[in-house]
Write a protein that holds these residues in place. Structure first.
Motif, PDB file in Angstrom:
ATOM      1  N   TYR A  42       0.834  -1.206   0.000  1.00 37.05           N
ATOM      2  CA  TYR A  42       0.000   0.000   0.000  1.00 37.05           C
ATOM      3  C   TYR A  42       0.870   1.259   0.000  1.00 37.05           C
ATOM      4  O   TYR A  42       0.619   2.201  -0.749  1.00 37.05           O
ATOM      5  CB  TYR A  42      -0.921  -0.021   1.220  1.00 37.05           C
ATOM      6  CG  TYR A  42      -1.878   1.131   1.302  1.00 37.05           C
ATOM      7  CD1 TYR A  42      -2.993   1.201   0.482  1.00 37.05           C
ATOM      8  CD2 TYR A  42      -1.665   2.169   2.201  1.00 37.05           C
ATOM      9  CE1 TYR A  42      -3.873   2.257   0.558  1.00 37.05           C
ATOM     10  CE2 TYR A  42      -2.542   3.229   2.277  1.00 37.05           C
ATOM     11  CZ  TYR A  42      -3.648   3.274   1.465  1.00 37.05           C
ATOM     12  OH  TYR A  42      -4.508   4.323   1.542  1.00 37.05           O
ATOM     13  N   ALA A  43       1.913   1.269   0.825  1.00 33.63           N
ATOM     14  CA  ALA A  43       2.813   2.425   0.884  1.00 33.63           C
ATOM     15  C   ALA A  43       3.540   2.604  -0.445  1.00 33.63           C
ATOM     16  O   ALA A  43       3.723   3.744  -0.919  1.00 33.63           O
ATOM     17  CB  ALA A  43       3.810   2.253   2.018  1.00 33.63           C
ATOM     18  N   GLN A  44       3.963   1.515  -1.070  1.00 32.33           N
ATOM     19  CA  GLN A  44       4.652   1.591  -2.363  1.00 32.33           C
ATOM     20  C   GLN A  44       3.714   2.112  -3.447  1.00 32.33           C
ATOM     21  O   GLN A  44       4.103   2.939  -4.270  1.00 32.33           O
ATOM     22  CB  GLN A  44       5.193   0.210  -2.750  1.00 32.33           C
ATOM     23  CG  GLN A  44       6.010   0.203  -4.012  1.00 32.33           C
ATOM     24  CD  GLN A  44       7.309   0.957  -3.858  1.00 32.33           C
ATOM     25  OE1 GLN A  44       7.881   1.018  -2.784  1.00 32.33           O
ATOM     26  NE2 GLN A  44       7.775   1.551  -4.926  1.00 32.33           N
ATOM     27  N   GLU A  45       2.466   1.670  -3.427  1.00 28.33           N
ATOM     28  CA  GLU A  45       1.497   2.119  -4.430  1.00 28.33           C
ATOM     29  C   GLU A  45       1.197   3.605  -4.275  1.00 28.33           C
ATOM     30  O   GLU A  45       1.112   4.331  -5.269  1.00 28.33           O
ATOM     31  CB  GLU A  45       0.210   1.318  -4.308  1.00 28.33           C
ATOM     32  CG  GLU A  45      -0.823   1.670  -5.349  1.00 28.33           C
ATOM     33  CD  GLU A  45      -2.066   0.828  -5.248  1.00 28.33           C
ATOM     34  OE1 GLU A  45      -3.083   1.230  -5.814  1.00 28.33           O
ATOM     35  OE2 GLU A  45      -2.022  -0.224  -4.590  1.00 28.33           O
ATOM     36  N   THR A  46       1.035   4.078  -3.043  1.00 29.23           N
ATOM     37  CA  THR A  46       0.757   5.504  -2.847  1.00 29.23           C
ATOM     38  C   THR A  46       1.962   6.357  -3.213  1.00 29.23           C
ATOM     39  O   THR A  46       1.804   7.477  -3.694  1.00 29.23           O
ATOM     40  CB  THR A  46       0.331   5.799  -1.405  1.00 29.23           C
ATOM     41  OG1 THR A  46       1.335   5.329  -0.506  1.00 29.23           O
ATOM     42  CG2 THR A  46      -0.986   5.137  -1.072  1.00 29.23           C
ATOM     43  N   ALA A  47       3.173   5.849  -3.017  1.00 33.29           N
ATOM     44  CA  ALA A  47       4.368   6.605  -3.395  1.00 33.29           C
ATOM     45  C   ALA A  47       4.508   6.687  -4.909  1.00 33.29           C
ATOM     46  O   ALA A  47       4.958   7.698  -5.450  1.00 33.29           O
ATOM     47  CB  ALA A  47       5.612   5.968  -2.790  1.00 33.29           C
ATOM     48  N   ASP A  48       4.116   5.627  -5.612  1.00 32.76           N
ATOM     49  CA  ASP A  48       4.233   5.602  -7.071  1.00 32.76           C
ATOM     50  C   ASP A  48       3.084   6.321  -7.766  1.00 32.76           C
ATOM     51  O   ASP A  48       3.146   6.567  -8.964  1.00 32.76           O
ATOM     52  CB  ASP A  48       4.296   4.158  -7.581  1.00 32.76           C
ATOM     53  CG  ASP A  48       5.579   3.467  -7.161  1.00 32.76           C
ATOM     54  OD1 ASP A  48       6.535   4.174  -6.785  1.00 32.76           O
ATOM     55  OD2 ASP A  48       5.621   2.219  -7.195  1.00 32.76           O
ATOM     56  N   ALA A  49       2.019   6.653  -7.051  1.00 35.10           N
ATOM     57  CA  ALA A  49       0.823   7.234  -7.655  1.00 35.10           C
ATOM     58  C   ALA A  49       0.919   8.744  -7.835  1.00 35.10           C
ATOM     59  O   ALA A  49      -0.063   9.390  -8.117  1.00 35.10           O
ATOM     60  CB  ALA A  49      -0.397   6.890  -6.807  1.00 35.10           C
ATOM     61  N   VAL A  50       2.089   9.324  -7.706  1.00 31.86           N
ATOM     62  CA  VAL A  50       2.260  10.762  -7.870  1.00 31.86           C
ATOM     63  C   VAL A  50       2.279  11.094  -9.360  1.00 31.86           C
ATOM     64  O   VAL A  50       3.021  10.486 -10.124  1.00 31.86           O
ATOM     65  CB  VAL A  50       3.565  11.231  -7.189  1.00 31.86           C
ATOM     66  CG1 VAL A  50       3.783  12.714  -7.405  1.00 31.86           C
ATOM     67  CG2 VAL A  50       3.531  10.900  -5.719  1.00 31.86           C
ATOM     68  N   ALA A  51       1.469  12.051  -9.758  1.00 31.56           N
ATOM     69  CA  ALA A  51       1.400  12.443 -11.164  1.00 31.56           C
ATOM     70  C   ALA A  51       2.579  13.353 -11.498  1.00 31.56           C
ATOM     71  O   ALA A  51       2.945  14.230 -10.725  1.00 31.56           O
ATOM     72  CB  ALA A  51       0.095  13.161 -11.445  1.00 31.56           C
ATOM     73  N   ASP A  52       3.163  13.141 -12.659  1.00 26.20           N
ATOM     74  CA  ASP A  52       4.270  13.983 -13.118  1.00 26.20           C
ATOM     75  C   ASP A  52       3.733  15.321 -13.600  1.00 26.20           C
ATOM     76  O   ASP A  52       2.669  15.401 -14.201  1.00 26.20           O
ATOM     77  CB  ASP A  52       5.027  13.303 -14.257  1.00 26.20           C
ATOM     78  CG  ASP A  52       5.736  12.053 -13.798  1.00 26.20           C
ATOM     79  OD1 ASP A  52       6.092  11.993 -12.607  1.00 26.20           O
ATOM     80  OD2 ASP A  52       5.938  11.152 -14.630  1.00 26.20           O
ATOM     81  N   GLU A  53       4.481  16.363 -13.338  1.00 28.71           N
ATOM     82  CA  GLU A  53       4.124  17.694 -13.827  1.00 28.71           C
ATOM     83  C   GLU A  53       4.430  17.752 -15.319  1.00 28.71           C
ATOM     84  O   GLU A  53       5.493  17.317 -15.756  1.00 28.71           O
ATOM     85  CB  GLU A  53       4.928  18.765 -13.098  1.00 28.71           C
ATOM     86  CG  GLU A  53       4.593  18.899 -11.639  1.00 28.71           C
ATOM     87  CD  GLU A  53       3.207  19.464 -11.426  1.00 28.71           C
ATOM     88  OE1 GLU A  53       2.778  20.318 -12.226  1.00 28.71           O
ATOM     89  OE2 GLU A  53       2.565  19.035 -10.465  1.00 28.71           O
TER      90      GLU A  53
END
Length: 81
Positions: A42-53
């Motif tokens: 869950y922590a890995q998924e939330t860290a990877d879910a950041v949208a690129d600018e």
């Protein structure tokens, strides 16, 4: 074992995810291992879910916008002849 459905309101989004055992019996060590693995995923998924600018190049910033199409219904100059 099933996870709770996805949150639908902002109040539900702030609650931590829950795990419900529906069959069998799990030992404390098995539950601890399960919680550790799921929490890490869950922590890995939330860290990877950041949208690129979106990156805008200097070429795009300095380009002039396209001109509007010519209106063919307006005659050119005084010569509407």
């Amino acid at each position: 074992m099933s996870a709770q459905d996805a949150p639908t309101t902002s109040a539900d989004a702030e609650r931590p995810p829950t795990i419900e055992i529906t069959r069998g019996s799990a030992t404390e060590e098995e539950l601890a291992a399960l919680i550790a693995v799921v929490s890490d995923a869950y922590a890995q998924e939330t860290a990877d879910a950041v949208a690129d600018e979106p990156r805008v190049s200097a070429w795009t910033r300095t380009q002039r916008p396209l001109r509007r199409p010519l209106r063919r219904d307006i005659p050119w100059g005084r010569f509407s002849g």
